[in-house]
Write an enzyme that holds these catalytic residues in place. Structure first.
Site, short mmCIF file in Angstrom:
data_model
loop_
_atom_site.label_atom_id
_atom_site.label_comp_id
_atom_site.label_asym_id
_atom_site.label_seq_id
_atom_site.Cartn_x
_atom_site.Cartn_y
_atom_site.Cartn_z
N LYS A 79 0.85 -1.20 0.00
CA LYS A 79 0.00 0.00 0.00
C LYS A 79 0.88 1.24 0.00
CE LYS A 79 -4.57 0.89 0.46
NZ LYS A 79 -5.72 0.06 0.10
N PRO A 118 -6.03 2.82 -7.53
CA PRO A 118 -6.76 3.88 -6.82
C PRO A 118 -7.16 3.48 -5.39
CG PRO A 118 -7.95 3.13 -8.80
CD PRO A 118 -6.82 2.20 -8.59
N SER A 150 -12.49 0.85 -9.91
CA SER A 150 -12.82 -0.43 -9.28
C SER A 150 -14.03 -0.30 -8.34
CB SER A 150 -11.62 -0.92 -8.47
OG SER A 150 -11.17 0.09 -7.59
N THR A 154 -16.44 -3.16 -6.49
CA THR A 154 -16.28 -3.30 -5.03
C THR A 154 -17.66 -3.31 -4.37
OG1 THR A 154 -14.16 -2.17 -5.11
CG2 THR A 154 -15.24 -2.29 -2.96
N GLY A 183 -20.76 6.81 4.64
CA GLY A 183 -19.88 7.19 3.54
C GLY A 183 -20.50 6.88 2.19
N LEU A 184 -20.97 7.93 1.51
CA LEU A 184 -21.64 7.74 0.21
C LEU A 184 -20.71 8.16 -0.91
CD1 LEU A 184 -25.09 9.19 1.26
CD2 LEU A 184 -24.62 6.80 0.69
N ASN A 263 -11.51 -0.42 4.33
CA ASN A 263 -10.40 -1.29 4.73
C ASN A 263 -10.13 -1.11 6.22
OD1 ASN A 263 -9.26 -2.71 2.36
ND2 ASN A 263 -9.10 -0.64 1.52
P1 NAI Z 1 -14.50 7.85 -1.40
O1 NAI Z 1 -13.45 8.79 -0.97
O2 NAI Z 1 -15.07 7.96 -2.78
O3 NAI Z 1 -15.77 7.92 -0.40
C1 NAI Z 1 -15.66 8.09 0.98
C2 NAI Z 1 -16.93 8.82 1.46
O4 NAI Z 1 -16.93 8.82 2.87
C3 NAI Z 1 -17.01 10.28 1.00
O5 NAI Z 1 -18.30 10.57 0.49
C4 NAI Z 1 -16.72 11.06 2.29
O6 NAI Z 1 -17.37 12.32 2.33
C5 NAI Z 1 -17.31 10.11 3.33
N1 NAI Z 1 -16.79 10.27 4.69
C6 NAI Z 1 -15.51 10.57 5.08
N2 NAI Z 1 -15.45 10.62 6.44
C7 NAI Z 1 -16.69 10.32 6.90
C8 NAI Z 1 -17.28 10.20 8.19
N3 NAI Z 1 -16.56 10.40 9.32
N4 NAI Z 1 -18.59 9.88 8.29
C9 NAI Z 1 -19.34 9.68 7.18
N5 NAI Z 1 -18.86 9.80 5.93
C10 NAI Z 1 -17.54 10.11 5.79
O7 NAI Z 1 -13.91 6.37 -1.15
P2 NAI Z 1 -14.37 4.99 -1.79
O8 NAI Z 1 -13.57 4.69 -3.00
O9 NAI Z 1 -15.86 4.95 -1.86
O10 NAI Z 1 -13.86 3.97 -0.67
C11 NAI Z 1 -14.54 3.84 0.56
C12 NAI Z 1 -13.81 2.85 1.43
O11 NAI Z 1 -13.76 1.58 0.78
C13 NAI Z 1 -12.34 3.22 1.74
O12 NAI Z 1 -12.02 2.85 3.04
C14 NAI Z 1 -11.53 2.38 0.73
O13 NAI Z 1 -10.23 2.06 1.18
C15 NAI Z 1 -12.40 1.13 0.66
N6 NAI Z 1 -12.24 0.37 -0.57
C16 NAI Z 1 -12.46 0.97 -1.77
C17 NAI Z 1 -12.30 0.26 -2.94
C18 NAI Z 1 -12.55 0.86 -4.27
O14 NAI Z 1 -12.52 0.11 -5.26
N7 NAI Z 1 -12.83 2.14 -4.37
C19 NAI Z 1 -11.88 -1.16 -2.92
C20 NAI Z 1 -11.72 -1.70 -1.58
C21 NAI Z 1 -11.89 -0.94 -0.47
N1 PHE Z 2 -7.66 0.21 -3.19
C1 PHE Z 2 -8.56 -0.86 -3.49
C2 PHE Z 2 -8.50 -1.98 -2.45
O1 PHE Z 2 -8.19 -1.71 -1.32
C3 PHE Z 2 -8.47 -1.34 -4.93
C4 PHE Z 2 -7.15 -1.95 -5.35
C5 PHE Z 2 -7.04 -3.33 -5.43
C6 PHE Z 2 -6.05 -1.17 -5.73
C7 PHE Z 2 -5.86 -3.93 -5.86
C8 PHE Z 2 -4.87 -1.76 -6.16
C9 PHE Z 2 -4.79 -3.15 -6.22
O2 PHE Z 2 -8.84 -3.11 -2.67
#
Ligand code: NAI
Ligand code: PHE
Length: 354
Positions: A79, A118, A150, A154, A183-184, A263
């Site tokens: 990471k 990402p 992704s 996810t 978290g939306l 995560n």
């Molecule tokens: P993002 O940054 O698009 O969305 C996060 C959302 O959470 C935002 O709308 C933000 O305003 C909100 N937020 C932040 N702090 C908050 C709080 N205290 N209370 C309520 N809402 C809050 O991130 P994304 O891509 O949706 O990822 C979300 C989670 O899922 C992260 O922890 C990321 O590591 C994990 N994840 C994402 C993957 C992906 O493919 N994007 C894959 C695997 C895990």
């Molecule tokens: N950051 C995402 C995760 O935690 C997506 C990701 C997967 C990024 C694999 C790179 C490699 O799963």
């Protein structure tokens, strides 16, 4: 945070670099390359100290190792953490471009031992910029030859995990279930949409009022972010940052199950034991959120088409059910059961769906 958490780490490699011009500190941690080159996203955030950034990168990298192992993906875990001098939205375009250039240089120096993608505060457009300097990047935009975001896949995987949890926990179908999404963002918004379409009642929390306004338009009920752990619901879905459930939160949580995308949902192992004692089903995040890895690694390393990605993403429900069964059979928390399954799967010959 205890500094020992950052230093007492048994991973493979750590790279750090500070750039005085932008005030940014870069950390890359490779947890394991035993089962393939390490992969894991780039997270950009503010950290109170280098120790905090190192500790976060270590935990996130270990979660990637477990995710790849339990998902039968032939990769290791790593990471990147970019410790920003200011909130991401306050960093101007030129500074952000320089930050990405330096990060790409760091990745390139590892010569393919670590591949990025990402994560929070980075997206496909940023991956395109990184790929101008280094080849070791997943998730470039489709127009640039990558697999694109992704996030949707996810969310699909987390939704499969919710269905499996509802079945295992005897909650039945989604009709009449109350689901609280914290978290939306890119993942949470898709997850909320799918759950609402399946007939669930949606409670939502976000610190961004625009995200809340969007969710209200399709009938979601907003709740204050500070009340997520005390608001009664059937399934609590953390989809913002990690470490949302420590022992105290686990003791007061008013949900039947926890199934989210974030995560490292548990702030400490003991929180998993408290959830188990209270008979709250906890779906380990490195099992539920593997849809992003199936999308990126499947498409860009294994040459999968959309159908094979979908088959493997659907299999998240079966993997999770196995985790719950191990937890019951061995009398251990689900997080420990998922680690057991990850170990068993890396010891056995690989068998991917499709
Ligand atoms: P993002 O940054 O698009 O969305 C996060 C959302 O959470 C935002 O709308 C933000 O305003 C909100 N937020 C932040 N702090 C908050 C709080 N205290 N209370 C309520 N809402 C809050 O991130 P994304 O891509 O949706 O990822 C979300 C989670 O899922 C992260 O922890 C990321 O590591 C994990 N994840 C994402 C993957 C992906 O493919 N994007 C894959 C695997 C895990
Ligand atoms: N950051 C995402 C995760 O935690 C997506 C990701 C997967 C990024 C694999 C790179 C490699 O799963």
């Amino acid at each position: 945070m205890n500094p020992d958490d950052a230093l007492r780490w048994e991973g493979e490699l750590t790279l750090t670099r500070h750039d005085a011009d932008t005030g940014t500190t870069f950390v890359i941690r490779v947890d394991s390359i035993r089962h393939g080159r390490a992969a894991g996203g780039t997270r950009a955030a503010q950290y109170a100290s280098l120790t905090d950034a190192l500790a976060d990168a270590a935990r996130l990298a270990e979660a990637m190792t477990l995710k790849m192992a339990v998902s039968n993906l032939p990769m290791g875990g790593g990471k990147s953490v970019i410790a920003l001098p200011a909130p991401r939205q306050d960093i101007d375009a030129a500074t952000w471009k320089r930050i990405l250039y330096l990060h790409a240089e760091n990745i390139d120096r590892l010569n393919g031992a670590y591949w990025t993608g990402p994560d929070v505060n980075t997206n496909s457009a940023d991956m395109d910029v990184l790929s101008n300097t280094t080849d070791f990047v997943f998730g470039r935009s489709v127009g640039r030859g990558g697999a694109g975001s992704s996030a949707v896949n996810t969310a699909v995987g987390v939704f499969e995990a919710m269905k499996a949890t509802a079945r295992f926990g005897g909650m039945g179908g989604f009709e009449g279930l109350t689901i609280l999404v914290q978290g939306l963002g890119a993942v949470g918004a898709h997850l909320a949409t799918m759950a609402a379409q399946a007939g669930a009642r949606l409670l939502v929390a976000d610190v961004d009022s625009e995200r809340i306004a969007w969710a209200q338009e399709f009938g979601c009920t907003p709740i204050p972010p500070a009340r997520v752990s005390t608001t009664p619901c059937d399934i609590f879905a953390p989809c913002a940052m990690g470490a949302v459930i420590d022992r105290a939160v686990a003791r007061r949580l008013s949900a039947s199950a926890v199934v989210g995308a974030a995560n490292n949902i548990l702030a400490e192992d003991e929180a998993g034991s408290v959830l188990r004692d209270r008979e709250i089903l906890y779906a380990p995040d490195f099992v539920t959120n593997a849809g992003g890895a199936f999308h990126l690694v499947g498409r860009e390393v294994l040459g999968w088409d959309a159908d094979v990605v979908a088959d493997n993403t659907r299999a998240i429900g079966r993997t999770l059910t196995q985790v719950y069964e191990i937890s019951v059979a061995e009398g251990i928390p689900t997080d420990a059961a998922a680690r057991t399954l990850a170990r068993r799967r890396t010891a056995a010959p690989t068998s991917l769906a499709g």
